[in-house]
Design a protein around this motif. Structure first.
Motif, mmCIF file in Angstrom:
data_model
loop_
_atom_site.group_PDB
_atom_site.id
_atom_site.type_symbol
_atom_site.label_atom_id
_atom_site.label_comp_id
_atom_site.label_asym_id
_atom_site.label_seq_id
_atom_site.Cartn_x
_atom_site.Cartn_y
_atom_site.Cartn_z
ATOM 1 N N ARG A 123 28.205 12.929 -8.244
ATOM 2 C CA ARG A 123 29.060 13.589 -7.251
ATOM 3 C C ARG A 123 29.376 15.017 -7.689
ATOM 4 O O ARG A 123 29.703 15.271 -8.838
ATOM 5 C CB ARG A 123 30.370 12.811 -7.072
ATOM 6 C CG ARG A 123 30.208 11.488 -6.328
ATOM 7 C CD ARG A 123 31.546 10.771 -6.254
ATOM 8 N NE ARG A 123 31.500 9.593 -5.405
ATOM 9 C CZ ARG A 123 31.110 8.398 -5.807
ATOM 10 N NH1 ARG A 123 30.727 8.232 -7.068
ATOM 11 N NH2 ARG A 123 31.096 7.378 -4.971
ATOM 12 N N GLY A 124 29.292 15.942 -6.734
ATOM 13 C CA GLY A 124 29.649 17.321 -7.017
ATOM 14 C C GLY A 124 28.585 18.103 -7.756
ATOM 15 O O GLY A 124 28.856 19.195 -8.249
ATOM 16 N N ALA A 125 27.362 17.567 -7.829
ATOM 17 C CA ALA A 125 26.310 18.240 -8.593
ATOM 18 C C ALA A 125 25.324 18.964 -7.681
ATOM 19 O O ALA A 125 25.294 18.752 -6.469
ATOM 20 C CB ALA A 125 25.574 17.228 -9.469
ATOM 21 N N HIS A 126 24.493 19.816 -8.307
ATOM 22 C CA HIS A 126 23.489 20.609 -7.606
ATOM 23 C C HIS A 126 22.113 20.164 -8.078
ATOM 24 O O HIS A 126 21.907 19.864 -9.252
ATOM 25 C CB HIS A 126 23.703 22.092 -7.921
ATOM 26 C CG HIS A 126 22.476 22.930 -7.709
ATOM 27 N ND1 HIS A 126 21.522 23.091 -8.691
ATOM 28 C CD2 HIS A 126 22.040 23.635 -6.639
ATOM 29 C CE1 HIS A 126 20.564 23.879 -8.235
ATOM 30 N NE2 HIS A 126 20.857 24.223 -7.004
ATOM 31 N N TYR A 127 21.154 20.158 -7.159
ATOM 32 C CA TYR A 127 19.796 19.737 -7.502
ATOM 33 C C TYR A 127 18.790 20.621 -6.772
ATOM 34 O O TYR A 127 19.075 21.123 -5.686
ATOM 35 C CB TYR A 127 19.570 18.277 -7.101
ATOM 36 C CG TYR A 127 20.503 17.311 -7.802
ATOM 37 C CD1 TYR A 127 20.198 16.807 -9.053
ATOM 38 C CD2 TYR A 127 21.697 16.931 -7.206
ATOM 39 C CE1 TYR A 127 21.052 15.926 -9.702
ATOM 40 C CE2 TYR A 127 22.568 16.063 -7.845
ATOM 41 C CZ TYR A 127 22.237 15.563 -9.091
ATOM 42 O OH TYR A 127 23.096 14.711 -9.732
ATOM 43 N N ALA A 184 24.644 19.427 -3.462
ATOM 44 C CA ALA A 184 24.187 20.739 -2.985
ATOM 45 C C ALA A 184 22.770 21.021 -3.446
ATOM 46 O O ALA A 184 22.335 20.584 -4.515
ATOM 47 C CB ALA A 184 25.117 21.838 -3.476
ATOM 48 N N ILE A 185 22.060 21.740 -2.597
ATOM 49 C CA ILE A 185 20.790 22.363 -2.962
ATOM 50 C C ILE A 185 20.991 23.862 -2.777
ATOM 51 O O ILE A 185 21.422 24.302 -1.705
ATOM 52 C CB ILE A 185 19.639 21.872 -2.072
ATOM 53 C CG1 ILE A 185 19.419 20.373 -2.261
ATOM 54 C CG2 ILE A 185 18.355 22.631 -2.391
ATOM 55 C CD1 ILE A 185 18.389 19.796 -1.316
ATOM 56 N N ASP A 186 20.715 24.638 -3.830
ATOM 57 C CA ASP A 186 20.939 26.087 -3.734
ATOM 58 C C ASP A 186 19.870 26.813 -4.534
ATOM 59 O O ASP A 186 19.905 26.844 -5.755
ATOM 60 C CB ASP A 186 22.327 26.449 -4.259
ATOM 61 C CG ASP A 186 22.578 27.954 -4.187
ATOM 62 O OD1 ASP A 186 21.986 28.600 -3.307
ATOM 63 O OD2 ASP A 186 23.342 28.466 -5.020
#
Length: 280
Positions: A123-127, A184-186
């Motif tokens: 949870r709350g991570a970016h990939y 998130a994906i960024d």
């Protein structure tokens, strides 16, 4: 001639006329008759469905004949239980009921008290990309909201997300257990604009103006000013760390350019995407 034990005959005759013996015999005959007339298996209130709490197991035999109850969890060993016993953990169970007339019934049910989870995702991570693989005992509904577009869709297990965005993922299993993930994906670099025009590399101006740096995951900005004599000074701006969540909106840093010379602006977001421009 034949031998006749008159005493034994007299005893048997007496037994047949004995009320206690007659009652015992009649009781046995009634029991056999009751068994022969019993064509229905024992019944239970346990249903073939998914429960989100441990289940108390009760049963009864309509004909009143004795019966036994057996419970198996998964591929485990069958165990005899008593009416009123409860399951103690999540799993798929098979309940078997059998009475003395050999009438039998089985019920398969599931106990699922645990919220579903997404495999290998935090949870709350970016990939760089996201694969939605559900870990749960029962079938799970997956709803994905692209927060950047405010669009919600129901997707299948194993779906891949590849578009840059903040996502809210809600999982709901058959037992009604739910879980929520923000991910998130960024891959986008921060945006830098001068006089409200986006700058990709260099910009030239002849008046005081302002520069804006914005990115929803912006964390660090350094601005190095070099005057006409080659003297350099650097200012650092740091945004406190944060997790992916419902308030992921573009964060904007505004800086006034008021001196003649060269400004080098370097911006970095939470996930290492970097942008550098020079303004003269």
């Amino acid at each position: 001639t034949s031998y006749r034990d008159t005493n034994e005959i007299a005893k048997k005759t007496e037994d047949l006329n004995n009320e206690t013996v007659k009652e015992a015999l009649q009781e046995r005959l009634d029991k056999v008759s009751k068994l022969l007339d019993d064509n229905a298996a024992p019944t239970t209130k346990v249903e073939a469905k998914v429960y989100n709490d441990n289940v108390e197991i009760t049963a009864e035999d309509e004909a009143g004949n004795p019966f036994k109850m057996y419970l198996t969890k998964g591929n485990g060993k069958e165990k005899e239980i008593s009416s009123g016993d409860k399951t103690t953990s999540d799993g798929v169970y098979t309940l078997r009921l059998i009475d003395e007339a050999f009438n039998e019934q089985t019920v398969t049910f599931t106990v699922d008290t645990t919220a579903p989870a997404l495999k290998d995702l935090t949870r709350g991570a970016h990939y760089p990309e996201i694969t939605l693989t559900v870990e749960d005992l029962t079938k799970t509904k997956i709803e994905v909201t692209n927060m950047d577009k405010n669009e919600t869709t129901e997707v299948e297990d194993g779906t891949k997300l590849t578009e840059d965005a903040t996502y809210k993922v809600i999982l709901t299993d058959e037992a009604g257990n739910t879980a929520e993930y923000w991910l998130a994906i960024d891959s986008l670099k921060p945006t830098i604009s001068v006089k409200d025009e986006v700058v990709e590399d260099n910009a030239f101006i002849n008046e005081n103006t302002e520069v804006k740096v914005f990115d929803k995951f912006l964390t660090n900005v350094s601005i190095t000013y070099e005057d006409t004599k080659g003297n350099k000074t650097t200012e650092e701006f740091t945004r406190v760390d944060f997790e992916v969540g419902p308030r992921n909106e573009n964060f904007t840093l505004t800086y006034e350019l008021t001196k003649a010379g060269t400004y080098t602006i370097n911006a970095t977001d939470k996930y290492g995407n970097q942008k550098t421009v020079t303004v003269e």
